[in-house]
Enzyme design. Structure first.
Site, PDB file in Angstrom:
ATOM      1  N   ASP A 202       1.214  -1.163  -0.135  1.00 50.44           N
ATOM      2  CA  ASP A 202       0.061   0.076   0.088  1.00 50.44           C
ATOM      3  C   ASP A 202       0.935   0.902  -0.086  1.00 50.44           C
ATOM      4  O   ASP A 202       1.661   1.326   1.047  1.00 50.44           O
ATOM      5  CB  ASP A 202      -0.924   0.094   1.073  1.00 50.44           C
ATOM      6  CG  ASP A 202      -1.755   0.961   1.450  1.00 50.44           C
ATOM      7  OD1 ASP A 202      -1.405   2.176   0.955  1.00 50.44           O
ATOM      8  OD2 ASP A 202      -2.881   1.088   1.778  1.00 50.44           O
ATOM      9  N   HIS A 203       1.156   1.779  -1.004  1.00 48.24           N
ATOM     10  CA  HIS A 203       2.325   2.964  -1.231  1.00 48.24           C
ATOM     11  C   HIS A 203       2.115   4.104  -0.331  1.00 48.24           C
ATOM     12  O   HIS A 203       3.273   4.568   0.109  1.00 48.24           O
ATOM     13  CB  HIS A 203       2.132   3.420  -2.481  1.00 48.24           C
ATOM     14  CG  HIS A 203       1.084   4.737  -2.822  1.00 48.24           C
ATOM     15  ND1 HIS A 203       0.004   4.100  -3.427  1.00 48.24           N
ATOM     16  CD2 HIS A 203       1.393   5.838  -2.936  1.00 48.24           C
ATOM     17  CE1 HIS A 203      -0.891   5.334  -3.634  1.00 48.24           C
ATOM     18  NE2 HIS A 203       0.199   6.346  -3.378  1.00 48.24           N
ATOM     19  N   HIS A 265      -5.695   3.023   1.899  1.00 51.03           N
ATOM     20  CA  HIS A 265      -5.131   3.986   2.354  1.00 51.03           C
ATOM     21  C   HIS A 265      -5.733   4.775   3.503  1.00 51.03           C
ATOM     22  O   HIS A 265      -5.008   4.959   4.810  1.00 51.03           O
ATOM     23  CB  HIS A 265      -4.968   5.409   1.294  1.00 51.03           C
ATOM     24  CG  HIS A 265      -4.520   4.681  -0.105  1.00 51.03           C
ATOM     25  ND1 HIS A 265      -3.473   3.936  -0.131  1.00 51.03           N
ATOM     26  CD2 HIS A 265      -4.735   5.105  -1.254  1.00 51.03           C
ATOM     27  CE1 HIS A 265      -3.177   3.482  -1.471  1.00 51.03           C
ATOM     28  NE2 HIS A 265      -3.816   4.258  -1.938  1.00 51.03           N
TER      29      HIS A 265
HETATM   30  C1  BG6 Z   1      -4.000   5.214  -5.737  1.00 49.98           C
HETATM   31  C2  BG6 Z   1      -5.343   5.149  -6.285  1.00 49.98           C
HETATM   32  O1  BG6 Z   1      -3.778   3.969  -4.967  1.00 49.98           O
HETATM   33  O2  BG6 Z   1      -3.684   6.074  -4.984  1.00 49.98           O
HETATM   34  C3  BG6 Z   1      -5.294   6.218  -7.207  1.00 49.98           C
HETATM   35  O3  BG6 Z   1      -5.517   3.810  -7.020  1.00 49.98           O
HETATM   36  C4  BG6 Z   1      -5.040   7.612  -6.289  1.00 49.98           C
HETATM   37  O4  BG6 Z   1      -6.648   6.689  -7.431  1.00 49.98           O
HETATM   38  C5  BG6 Z   1      -3.845   7.426  -5.617  1.00 49.98           C
HETATM   39  O5  BG6 Z   1      -5.027   8.744  -7.303  1.00 49.98           O
HETATM   40  C6  BG6 Z   1      -3.578   8.497  -4.777  1.00 49.98           C
HETATM   41  O6  BG6 Z   1      -2.227   8.339  -4.402  1.00 49.98           O
HETATM   42  P1  BG6 Z   1      -1.247   9.567  -3.783  1.00 49.98           P
HETATM   43  O7  BG6 Z   1       0.042   9.203  -3.306  1.00 49.98           O
HETATM   44  O8  BG6 Z   1      -1.329  10.532  -5.092  1.00 49.98           O
HETATM   45  O9  BG6 Z   1      -2.068  10.383  -2.707  1.00 49.98           O
END
Ligand code: BG6
Length: 513
Positions: A202-203, A265
Protein backbone atom coordinates in the site's frame (compact mmCIF):
# COMPACT_ATOMS: atom_id res chain seq x y z
CA UNK A 1 20.03 22.64 23.56
CA UNK A 2 22.35 19.84 24.61
CA UNK A 3 21.38 16.21 24.34
CA UNK A 4 23.95 15.18 26.96
CA UNK A 5 21.50 14.76 29.78
CA UNK A 6 19.15 12.48 27.94
CA UNK A 7 22.11 10.52 26.58
CA UNK A 8 23.14 9.52 30.10
CA UNK A 9 19.69 8.56 31.29
CA UNK A 10 19.16 4.86 30.89
CA UNK A 11 15.59 4.13 29.97
CA UNK A 12 14.40 0.60 29.37
CA UNK A 13 14.76 -0.56 25.80
CA UNK A 14 12.44 -2.62 23.71
CA UNK A 15 13.83 -6.07 23.04
CA UNK A 16 13.43 -5.29 19.34
CA UNK A 17 15.75 -2.30 19.38
CA UNK A 18 18.86 -2.62 17.21
CA UNK A 19 22.32 -2.67 18.79
CA UNK A 20 24.12 0.70 18.95
CA UNK A 21 25.54 1.80 15.62
CA UNK A 22 23.42 -0.60 13.62
CA UNK A 23 20.26 0.45 11.89
CA UNK A 24 18.50 -1.32 9.08
CA UNK A 25 19.49 1.66 6.92
CA UNK A 26 23.19 0.89 7.03
CA UNK A 27 23.04 -2.89 6.92
CA UNK A 28 24.75 -4.20 3.76
CA UNK A 29 22.37 -5.54 1.16
CA UNK A 30 22.71 -8.94 -0.45
CA UNK A 31 23.05 -9.26 -4.22
CA UNK A 32 19.58 -9.23 -5.75
CA UNK A 33 17.66 -9.80 -8.96
CA UNK A 34 14.34 -8.01 -9.28
CA UNK A 35 12.01 -9.67 -11.77
CA UNK A 36 9.22 -7.32 -12.80
CA UNK A 37 6.24 -9.18 -14.24
CA UNK A 38 4.61 -6.59 -16.47
CA UNK A 39 8.01 -4.92 -16.83
CA UNK A 40 6.86 -3.00 -19.90
CA UNK A 41 3.54 -1.87 -18.37
CA UNK A 42 2.33 1.45 -17.10
CA UNK A 43 3.20 1.14 -13.39
CA UNK A 44 6.58 -0.17 -14.26
CA UNK A 45 7.42 2.65 -16.64
CA UNK A 46 5.95 5.41 -14.46
CA UNK A 47 7.05 4.29 -10.99
CA UNK A 48 9.11 1.11 -10.64
CA UNK A 49 11.91 1.62 -13.13
CA UNK A 50 12.37 5.31 -12.21
CA UNK A 51 12.42 4.28 -8.53
CA UNK A 52 15.05 1.60 -9.09
CA UNK A 53 17.10 4.10 -11.07
CA UNK A 54 16.72 6.59 -8.21
CA UNK A 55 17.98 3.99 -5.71
CA UNK A 56 20.91 3.23 -8.03
CA UNK A 57 21.82 6.92 -8.27
CA UNK A 58 21.68 7.25 -4.49
CA UNK A 59 23.99 4.24 -4.14
CA UNK A 60 21.34 2.40 -2.20
CA UNK A 61 21.37 -0.77 -4.28
CA UNK A 62 23.94 -3.51 -3.76
CA UNK A 63 26.73 -3.43 -6.38
CA UNK A 64 25.58 -6.77 -7.67
CA UNK A 65 21.97 -6.25 -8.77
CA UNK A 66 19.91 -7.03 -11.86
CA UNK A 67 16.47 -6.09 -13.05
CA UNK A 68 14.65 -8.41 -15.44
CA UNK A 69 11.49 -7.15 -17.10
CA UNK A 70 9.15 -10.02 -18.01
CA UNK A 71 6.12 -9.84 -20.31
CA UNK A 72 4.99 -7.92 -23.36
CA UNK A 73 6.02 -7.39 -26.01
CA UNK A 74 6.76 -11.10 -26.50
CA UNK A 75 9.45 -10.35 -29.07
CA UNK A 76 11.10 -7.73 -26.83
CA UNK A 77 14.76 -8.13 -25.94
CA UNK A 78 17.33 -6.47 -23.69
CA UNK A 79 18.24 -3.83 -26.26
CA UNK A 80 14.69 -2.67 -27.05
CA UNK A 81 13.77 -2.74 -23.33
CA UNK A 82 16.72 -0.53 -22.45
CA UNK A 83 15.69 1.91 -25.17
CA UNK A 84 12.16 2.07 -23.77
CA UNK A 85 13.50 2.63 -20.27
CA UNK A 86 15.45 5.68 -21.36
CA UNK A 87 12.30 7.10 -22.93
CA UNK A 88 10.14 6.32 -19.85
CA UNK A 89 12.52 7.97 -17.43
CA UNK A 90 12.85 11.02 -19.64
CA UNK A 91 9.06 11.21 -19.94
CA UNK A 92 7.95 10.48 -16.38
CA UNK A 93 10.93 11.61 -14.27
CA UNK A 94 12.80 14.11 -16.43
CA UNK A 95 14.50 15.65 -13.40
CA UNK A 96 15.94 12.28 -12.43
CA UNK A 97 17.62 11.45 -15.73
CA UNK A 98 21.37 11.98 -15.95
CA UNK A 99 23.34 10.92 -18.97
CA UNK A 100 26.39 10.18 -16.86
CA UNK A 101 26.19 6.74 -15.34
CA UNK A 102 22.99 5.87 -17.14
CA UNK A 103 24.62 3.25 -19.35
CA UNK A 104 26.07 1.62 -16.26
CA UNK A 105 22.54 1.42 -14.86
CA UNK A 106 21.23 -0.04 -18.12
CA UNK A 107 23.89 -2.75 -18.04
CA UNK A 108 22.04 -4.16 -15.01
CA UNK A 109 18.70 -4.32 -16.88
CA UNK A 110 17.40 -7.23 -18.98
CA UNK A 111 14.18 -8.37 -20.60
CA UNK A 112 12.44 -11.69 -21.07
CA UNK A 113 9.67 -11.18 -23.63
CA UNK A 114 6.71 -13.55 -23.46
CA UNK A 115 3.13 -14.25 -22.48
CA UNK A 116 2.43 -15.07 -18.85
CA UNK A 117 1.02 -18.49 -19.76
CA UNK A 118 4.09 -19.53 -21.75
CA UNK A 119 5.97 -21.90 -19.45
CA UNK A 120 9.04 -21.94 -21.69
CA UNK A 121 9.64 -18.30 -20.80
CA UNK A 122 9.78 -19.20 -17.12
CA UNK A 123 12.40 -21.82 -17.98
CA UNK A 124 14.38 -19.07 -19.74
CA UNK A 125 13.96 -16.91 -16.67
CA UNK A 126 15.27 -19.72 -14.53
CA UNK A 127 18.40 -19.98 -16.67
CA UNK A 128 18.98 -16.27 -16.23
CA UNK A 129 18.48 -16.54 -12.45
CA UNK A 130 20.78 -19.54 -12.23
CA UNK A 131 23.50 -17.55 -13.96
CA UNK A 132 23.66 -15.30 -10.88
CA UNK A 133 23.91 -17.81 -8.03
CA UNK A 134 23.58 -16.34 -4.56
CA UNK A 135 21.24 -13.56 -5.65
CA UNK A 136 18.07 -13.04 -3.66
CA UNK A 137 15.16 -12.92 -6.07
CA UNK A 138 12.24 -10.53 -5.87
CA UNK A 139 9.20 -11.16 -8.04
CA UNK A 140 7.36 -7.89 -8.48
CA UNK A 141 3.79 -8.35 -9.72
CA UNK A 142 3.14 -5.24 -11.74
CA UNK A 143 0.27 -6.85 -13.63
CA UNK A 144 -3.51 -6.86 -13.75
CA UNK A 145 -4.72 -9.10 -10.87
CA UNK A 146 -6.32 -11.50 -13.36
CA UNK A 147 -2.82 -12.64 -14.42
CA UNK A 148 -1.70 -13.54 -10.90
CA UNK A 149 -2.96 -17.16 -10.84
CA UNK A 150 -1.20 -17.94 -14.12
CA UNK A 151 2.07 -16.35 -13.06
CA UNK A 152 2.14 -17.81 -9.57
CA UNK A 153 1.31 -21.30 -10.81
CA UNK A 154 4.07 -21.11 -13.41
CA UNK A 155 6.56 -19.86 -10.83
CA UNK A 156 5.63 -22.91 -8.80
CA UNK A 157 5.79 -25.34 -11.73
CA UNK A 158 9.30 -24.20 -12.57
CA UNK A 159 10.36 -24.23 -8.90
CA UNK A 160 11.23 -20.56 -9.06
CA UNK A 161 9.93 -20.33 -5.51
CA UNK A 162 12.73 -22.62 -4.33
CA UNK A 163 14.26 -21.29 -1.12
CA UNK A 164 17.69 -21.31 -2.83
CA UNK A 165 16.55 -18.11 -4.49
CA UNK A 166 15.51 -16.67 -1.13
CA UNK A 167 12.45 -15.48 -3.07
CA UNK A 168 10.11 -12.65 -2.14
CA UNK A 169 6.98 -11.60 -3.95
CA UNK A 170 5.57 -8.10 -4.13
CA UNK A 171 1.87 -7.75 -4.84
CA UNK A 172 0.32 -4.43 -5.79
CA UNK A 173 -3.13 -3.24 -4.81
CA UNK A 174 -5.96 -3.88 -5.54
CA UNK A 175 -5.56 -7.00 -3.41
CA UNK A 176 -8.83 -8.69 -4.41
CA UNK A 177 -12.14 -7.02 -5.06
CA UNK A 178 -13.86 -8.29 -1.91
CA UNK A 179 -13.02 -10.50 1.04
CA UNK A 180 -13.69 -13.73 -0.82
CA UNK A 181 -11.40 -12.91 -3.73
CA UNK A 182 -8.74 -11.55 -1.38
CA UNK A 183 -8.76 -14.77 0.66
CA UNK A 184 -8.48 -16.79 -2.55
CA UNK A 185 -5.51 -14.67 -3.57
CA UNK A 186 -3.94 -15.20 -0.15
CA UNK A 187 -4.28 -18.98 -0.50
CA UNK A 188 -2.85 -18.86 -4.00
CA UNK A 189 0.16 -16.93 -2.72
CA UNK A 190 0.55 -19.27 0.24
CA UNK A 191 0.55 -22.27 -2.08
CA UNK A 192 3.85 -20.88 -3.37
CA UNK A 193 5.37 -18.60 -0.71
CA UNK A 194 5.44 -18.40 3.06
CA UNK A 195 3.76 -15.34 4.55
CA UNK A 196 7.10 -13.75 5.46
CA UNK A 197 8.03 -13.71 1.79
CA UNK A 198 4.86 -11.88 0.71
CA UNK A 199 5.05 -8.08 0.44
CA UNK A 200 1.56 -6.59 -0.11
CA UNK A 201 2.03 -2.97 -1.08
CA UNK A 202 0.00 0.00 0.00
CA UNK A 203 2.11 2.91 -1.21
CA UNK A 204 0.69 5.18 1.54
CA UNK A 205 2.78 3.23 4.02
CA UNK A 206 5.90 4.31 2.16
CA UNK A 207 5.15 7.99 2.73
CA UNK A 208 7.48 9.57 5.29
CA UNK A 209 4.67 11.54 6.87
CA UNK A 210 2.53 8.46 7.38
CA UNK A 211 5.39 6.68 9.13
CA UNK A 212 6.00 9.81 11.12
CA UNK A 213 2.64 9.39 12.84
CA UNK A 214 4.23 6.55 14.80
CA UNK A 215 7.24 8.70 15.70
CA UNK A 216 5.08 11.64 16.72
CA UNK A 217 2.94 9.48 18.95
CA UNK A 218 5.55 7.20 20.47
CA UNK A 219 8.80 9.18 20.47
CA UNK A 220 7.17 11.87 22.65
CA UNK A 221 5.55 11.42 26.00
CA UNK A 222 3.26 14.45 25.72
CA UNK A 223 0.66 13.11 23.32
CA UNK A 224 -0.08 9.67 24.64
CA UNK A 225 -1.80 10.75 27.91
CA UNK A 226 -4.17 12.87 25.80
CA UNK A 227 -4.67 10.39 23.00
CA UNK A 228 -7.96 8.84 24.01
CA UNK A 229 -11.69 9.30 24.42
CA UNK A 230 -11.24 11.41 27.56
CA UNK A 231 -9.60 14.26 25.65
CA UNK A 232 -10.31 13.73 21.99
CA UNK A 233 -13.69 14.80 20.67
CA UNK A 234 -13.36 13.42 17.16
CA UNK A 235 -10.89 12.67 14.38
CA UNK A 236 -11.12 13.77 10.76
CA UNK A 237 -9.28 12.05 7.93
CA UNK A 238 -9.32 13.59 4.46
CA UNK A 239 -7.77 12.14 1.33
CA UNK A 240 -8.66 14.68 -1.33
CA UNK A 241 -7.53 14.68 -4.93
CA UNK A 242 -8.09 17.37 -7.52
CA UNK A 243 -7.42 15.02 -10.42
CA UNK A 244 -10.16 12.92 -12.04
CA UNK A 245 -9.78 9.28 -13.04
CA UNK A 246 -7.46 10.22 -15.92
CA UNK A 247 -6.66 7.24 -18.17
CA UNK A 248 -7.93 4.72 -15.59
CA UNK A 249 -11.65 4.84 -16.33
CA UNK A 250 -11.92 1.12 -17.07
CA UNK A 251 -10.30 0.13 -13.79
CA UNK A 252 -12.17 2.76 -11.81
CA UNK A 253 -15.58 1.73 -13.16
CA UNK A 254 -15.09 -1.65 -11.48
CA UNK A 255 -13.34 -0.38 -8.38
CA UNK A 256 -15.02 2.82 -7.22
CA UNK A 257 -13.72 4.98 -4.44
CA UNK A 258 -14.22 2.58 -1.53
CA UNK A 259 -12.10 -0.19 -3.03
CA UNK A 260 -9.60 2.30 -4.46
CA UNK A 261 -8.88 4.45 -1.40
CA UNK A 262 -10.92 3.51 1.68
CA UNK A 263 -10.11 -0.21 1.90
CA UNK A 264 -6.43 0.62 1.97
CA UNK A 265 -5.10 4.18 2.34
CA UNK A 266 -7.79 5.61 4.63
CA UNK A 267 -7.99 2.61 6.92
CA UNK A 268 -4.20 2.40 7.13
CA UNK A 269 -4.08 6.03 8.24
CA UNK A 270 -6.79 5.31 10.77
CA UNK A 271 -4.78 2.39 12.15
CA UNK A 272 -1.65 4.52 12.66
CA UNK A 273 -3.70 7.13 14.49
CA UNK A 274 -5.64 4.67 16.63
CA UNK A 275 -3.26 1.81 17.37
CA UNK A 276 -1.88 1.02 20.81
CA UNK A 277 1.86 1.54 21.36
CA UNK A 278 3.69 -1.38 19.74
CA UNK A 279 6.36 -3.07 21.85
CA UNK A 280 8.99 -2.16 19.25
CA UNK A 281 9.47 -0.89 15.75
CA UNK A 282 9.24 -4.39 14.48
CA UNK A 283 7.14 -5.70 11.60
CA UNK A 284 4.92 -8.00 13.59
CA UNK A 285 4.80 -5.81 16.68
CA UNK A 286 3.34 -3.00 14.57
CA UNK A 287 1.17 -5.18 12.41
CA UNK A 288 -0.28 -6.90 15.50
CA UNK A 289 -1.46 -3.53 16.81
CA UNK A 290 -2.86 -2.42 13.48
CA UNK A 291 -4.93 -5.52 12.96
CA UNK A 292 -6.43 -5.04 16.43
CA UNK A 293 -7.67 -1.65 15.27
CA UNK A 294 -9.16 -3.09 12.08
CA UNK A 295 -10.88 -5.79 14.10
CA UNK A 296 -12.37 -3.18 16.43
CA UNK A 297 -13.90 -0.95 13.78
CA UNK A 298 -17.65 -1.09 14.22
CA UNK A 299 -19.32 -3.35 11.66
CA UNK A 300 -21.57 -1.38 9.39
CA UNK A 301 -24.88 -3.01 8.54
CA UNK A 302 -27.33 -1.66 5.95
CA UNK A 303 -29.04 0.63 8.41
CA UNK A 304 -25.71 2.00 9.66
CA UNK A 305 -24.45 2.61 6.12
CA UNK A 306 -27.66 4.40 5.08
CA UNK A 307 -27.34 6.72 8.02
CA UNK A 308 -23.59 7.27 8.27
CA UNK A 309 -22.08 6.87 4.81
CA UNK A 310 -22.33 9.19 1.83
CA UNK A 311 -21.41 8.45 -1.75
CA UNK A 312 -20.99 10.88 -4.61
CA UNK A 313 -19.94 11.25 -8.19
CA UNK A 314 -18.51 14.37 -9.79
CA UNK A 315 -20.12 16.27 -12.57
CA UNK A 316 -18.37 18.89 -14.65
CA UNK A 317 -17.04 21.96 -12.91
CA UNK A 318 -14.09 24.25 -12.41
CA UNK A 319 -10.77 23.36 -10.77
CA UNK A 320 -7.94 25.85 -10.52
CA UNK A 321 -9.74 28.13 -12.96
CA UNK A 322 -10.03 25.35 -15.58
CA UNK A 323 -13.25 23.77 -16.75
CA UNK A 324 -13.12 20.00 -16.31
CA UNK A 325 -15.55 17.33 -17.43
CA UNK A 326 -17.74 15.13 -15.30
CA UNK A 327 -16.96 11.52 -14.45
CA UNK A 328 -19.46 10.16 -16.95
CA UNK A 329 -17.62 11.94 -19.75
CA UNK A 330 -14.26 10.46 -18.84
CA UNK A 331 -12.50 7.99 -21.18
CA UNK A 332 -13.87 4.43 -20.84
CA UNK A 333 -16.60 5.40 -18.36
CA UNK A 334 -20.25 4.49 -18.99
CA UNK A 335 -22.46 7.47 -19.73
CA UNK A 336 -24.95 6.27 -17.09
CA UNK A 337 -22.32 5.10 -14.59
CA UNK A 338 -23.24 5.05 -10.90
CA UNK A 339 -19.67 4.42 -9.75
CA UNK A 340 -18.90 6.60 -6.74
CA UNK A 341 -15.90 8.91 -6.89
CA UNK A 342 -16.53 10.38 -3.44
CA UNK A 343 -17.13 8.77 -0.07
CA UNK A 344 -17.59 10.11 3.43
CA UNK A 345 -18.49 8.27 6.61
CA UNK A 346 -18.65 8.38 10.35
CA UNK A 347 -16.89 5.36 11.79
CA UNK A 348 -16.27 4.12 15.31
CA UNK A 349 -13.55 2.01 16.86
CA UNK A 350 -15.16 0.01 19.60
CA UNK A 351 -12.29 -0.43 22.01
CA UNK A 352 -11.37 0.96 25.42
CA UNK A 353 -9.40 3.91 24.05
CA UNK A 354 -11.79 5.09 21.36
CA UNK A 355 -15.31 4.09 22.40
CA UNK A 356 -17.79 6.70 21.10
CA UNK A 357 -15.17 8.92 19.43
CA UNK A 358 -16.33 9.52 15.85
CA UNK A 359 -13.78 9.15 13.06
CA UNK A 360 -15.06 11.19 10.14
CA UNK A 361 -13.41 10.16 6.91
CA UNK A 362 -13.81 11.55 3.41
CA UNK A 363 -12.12 11.04 0.11
CA UNK A 364 -12.87 11.96 -3.46
CA UNK A 365 -11.66 12.84 -6.89
CA UNK A 366 -12.06 16.28 -8.43
CA UNK A 367 -12.21 17.99 -5.05
CA UNK A 368 -10.90 21.57 -4.82
CA UNK A 369 -7.31 20.57 -4.09
CA UNK A 370 -4.93 17.70 -3.44
CA UNK A 371 -4.65 17.31 0.29
CA UNK A 372 -4.27 14.37 2.64
CA UNK A 373 -4.49 15.14 6.32
CA UNK A 374 -5.56 13.90 9.71
CA UNK A 375 -7.02 16.31 12.25
CA UNK A 376 -7.24 15.37 15.90
CA UNK A 377 -9.96 17.55 17.42
CA UNK A 378 -9.57 17.90 21.18
CA UNK A 379 -12.46 18.42 23.56
CA UNK A 380 -13.20 21.90 24.80
CA UNK A 381 -12.22 22.75 28.41
CA UNK A 382 -14.87 21.79 30.97
CA UNK A 383 -15.65 25.30 32.18
CA UNK A 384 -15.90 28.55 30.29
CA UNK A 385 -14.11 31.26 32.21
CA UNK A 386 -13.14 33.69 29.44
CA UNK A 387 -15.15 36.13 27.39
CA UNK A 388 -18.89 36.13 27.49
CA UNK A 389 -21.43 33.35 27.84
CA UNK A 390 -22.20 33.29 24.13
CA UNK A 391 -18.58 33.19 22.90
CA UNK A 392 -17.45 29.89 21.49
CA UNK A 393 -14.23 28.36 22.72
CA UNK A 394 -12.69 26.77 19.69
CA UNK A 395 -11.32 23.27 19.86
CA UNK A 396 -7.58 22.73 20.01
CA UNK A 397 -6.52 20.83 16.92
CA UNK A 398 -3.53 18.79 15.94
CA UNK A 399 -3.27 18.65 12.17
CA UNK A 400 -0.99 16.09 10.55
CA UNK A 401 -0.71 17.01 6.91
CA UNK A 402 0.50 14.04 4.93
CA UNK A 403 0.70 15.82 1.57
CA UNK A 404 1.34 17.91 -0.39
CA UNK A 405 2.84 20.39 2.12
CA UNK A 406 4.04 17.99 4.78
CA UNK A 407 3.44 19.67 8.11
CA UNK A 408 2.40 19.16 11.68
CA UNK A 409 0.42 22.07 13.09
CA UNK A 410 -0.98 22.54 16.55
CA UNK A 411 -3.86 25.00 16.83
CA UNK A 412 -4.46 26.40 20.32
CA UNK A 413 -6.30 29.30 21.92
CA UNK A 414 -4.28 32.26 23.23
CA UNK A 415 -5.10 35.66 24.60
CA UNK A 416 -5.72 38.28 21.96
CA UNK A 417 -3.31 41.24 22.51
CA UNK A 418 -4.57 44.18 24.55
CA UNK A 419 -8.07 42.85 24.93
CA UNK A 420 -8.76 41.57 28.43
CA UNK A 421 -11.32 38.91 27.52
CA UNK A 422 -10.77 38.01 23.94
CA UNK A 423 -9.14 34.84 22.70
CA UNK A 424 -7.80 33.79 19.37
CA UNK A 425 -6.82 30.44 17.85
CA UNK A 426 -3.25 30.41 16.62
CA UNK A 427 -1.01 27.78 15.12
CA UNK A 428 2.40 26.35 15.87
CA UNK A 429 3.77 24.87 12.74
CA UNK A 430 6.44 22.38 11.83
CA UNK A 431 7.13 22.14 8.11
CA UNK A 432 9.18 19.21 6.87
CA UNK A 433 10.67 21.03 3.91
CA UNK A 434 11.63 24.11 5.93
CA UNK A 435 13.20 22.10 8.68
CA UNK A 436 14.92 19.15 7.06
CA UNK A 437 17.24 19.70 4.18
CA UNK A 438 16.82 16.12 2.95
CA UNK A 439 14.32 15.60 0.22
CA UNK A 440 11.75 12.91 1.03
CA UNK A 441 12.30 9.80 -1.00
CA UNK A 442 9.25 8.88 -3.06
CA UNK A 443 7.19 6.16 -1.30
CA UNK A 444 8.17 3.43 -3.77
CA UNK A 445 11.88 3.92 -2.99
CA UNK A 446 11.32 3.21 0.65
CA UNK A 447 9.12 0.21 -0.03
CA UNK A 448 11.42 -1.38 -2.61
CA UNK A 449 14.38 -0.85 -0.33
CA UNK A 450 12.53 -2.48 2.57
CA UNK A 451 11.69 -5.38 0.36
CA UNK A 452 15.39 -5.80 -0.52
CA UNK A 453 16.12 -5.84 3.21
CA UNK A 454 13.27 -8.27 3.89
CA UNK A 455 11.64 -5.76 6.24
CA UNK A 456 7.88 -6.32 6.29
CA UNK A 457 6.95 -3.48 8.66
CA UNK A 458 5.38 -1.33 5.97
CA UNK A 459 3.58 -4.12 4.15
CA UNK A 460 0.13 -5.48 4.78
CA UNK A 461 -0.16 -8.84 6.53
CA UNK A 462 -2.74 -11.46 5.53
CA UNK A 463 -4.86 -11.04 8.65
CA UNK A 464 -5.14 -7.30 7.97
CA UNK A 465 -6.30 -7.95 4.43
CA UNK A 466 -9.07 -10.15 5.77
CA UNK A 467 -10.09 -7.59 8.39
CA UNK A 468 -9.97 -4.66 5.94
CA UNK A 469 -12.34 -6.33 3.53
CA UNK A 470 -14.70 -7.30 6.33
CA UNK A 471 -15.01 -3.58 7.10
CA UNK A 472 -15.65 -2.40 3.57
CA UNK A 473 -17.59 -5.31 2.03
CA UNK A 474 -20.85 -4.38 3.81
CA UNK A 475 -20.37 -0.73 2.85
CA UNK A 476 -19.82 -1.56 -0.80
CA UNK A 477 -22.73 -3.99 -0.90
CA UNK A 478 -25.14 -1.47 0.54
CA UNK A 479 -23.89 1.45 -1.56
CA UNK A 480 -23.98 -0.55 -4.77
CA UNK A 481 -27.59 -1.50 -4.15
CA UNK A 482 -28.68 2.02 -3.17
CA UNK A 483 -30.17 4.57 -5.48
CA UNK A 484 -28.53 7.96 -5.51
CA UNK A 485 -28.61 10.88 -7.87
CA UNK A 486 -25.56 11.07 -10.13
CA UNK A 487 -23.69 13.30 -10.48
CA UNK A 488 -24.30 14.91 -7.12
CA UNK A 489 -21.34 17.23 -6.78
CA UNK A 490 -19.57 19.50 -9.20
CA UNK A 491 -15.88 19.13 -9.83
CA UNK A 492 -14.23 21.65 -7.52
CA UNK A 493 -16.72 21.17 -4.63
CA UNK A 494 -15.99 19.32 -1.40
CA UNK A 495 -18.35 16.48 -2.35
CA UNK A 496 -22.13 16.35 -2.03
CA UNK A 497 -23.93 18.38 0.59
CA UNK A 498 -24.78 15.19 2.53
CA UNK A 499 -21.09 14.97 3.48
CA UNK A 500 -21.39 18.28 5.30
CA UNK A 501 -24.70 17.26 6.85
CA UNK A 502 -23.08 14.14 8.27
CA UNK A 503 -21.09 16.35 10.63
CA UNK A 504 -23.58 19.17 10.93
CA UNK A 505 -26.13 16.94 12.58
CA UNK A 506 -23.50 16.08 15.22
CA UNK A 507 -22.82 19.81 15.77
CA UNK A 508 -19.46 19.61 13.93
CA UNK A 509 -18.01 20.61 10.58
CA UNK A 510 -15.10 19.59 8.37
CA UNK A 511 -11.95 21.58 8.99
CA UNK A 512 -10.76 22.78 5.61
CA UNK A 513 -8.44 25.62 4.80
C1 BG6 B 1 -3.88 5.04 -5.69
C2 BG6 B 1 -5.26 5.11 -6.27
O1 BG6 B 1 -3.78 3.94 -4.81
O2 BG6 B 1 -3.63 6.23 -4.94
C3 BG6 B 1 -5.41 6.35 -7.15
O3 BG6 B 1 -5.49 3.95 -7.06
C4 BG6 B 1 -5.02 7.58 -6.39
O4 BG6 B 1 -6.75 6.47 -7.61
C5 BG6 B 1 -3.67 7.41 -5.74
O5 BG6 B 1 -5.00 8.66 -7.31
C6 BG6 B 1 -3.36 8.57 -4.81
O6 BG6 B 1 -2.04 8.45 -4.37
P1 BG6 B 1 -1.25 9.72 -3.84
O7 BG6 B 1 0.04 9.18 -3.38
O8 BG6 B 1 -1.13 10.66 -5.01
O9 BG6 B 1 -2.09 10.31 -2.75
Amino acid sequence: MSDNISATIDIPKSRFIKPCGMTSDNAPLDPVTIVIFGGGGDLSRRKLIPTIYHLFKENLLPDDFSVIGFGSPPDGDDVSYRERIVLSIKEFEPGLYEKEGFDTFLNHVFFEGGYFDDISKYENLKKRLNSSPGHNVIYYMSVHPSFLPQIINNIKSCSLNDTNYNPRIVVEKPFGTDQKSALELNSLLHSCFEENRIFRIDHYLGKETVQNIIYLRFANIIFEPLWNRNNIDSVQITVAEDIGVEHRGKFYEQAGVVRDIVQNHILQLMAFIAMEPPVGFDADAIRDEKVKVFNSIRMMDDEYVSKNCVQGQYGSGMIGGQKVSGYRDEFRVASDSKTPTFFAAKMFIDNWRWADVPFYVRTGKRLPKRCTEVIICFKRPPLKIFGTACDDIEQSLLRIRIQPNEQISFFTNVKYPNDAYRMSRVSMNFDYKDYFKEKNYPPYSRLILDCLKGDLTLFVREDSIKALWSIVDPIINKLESSEYTCPNYSAGDWGPVEADNLLKRDGRSWYTD
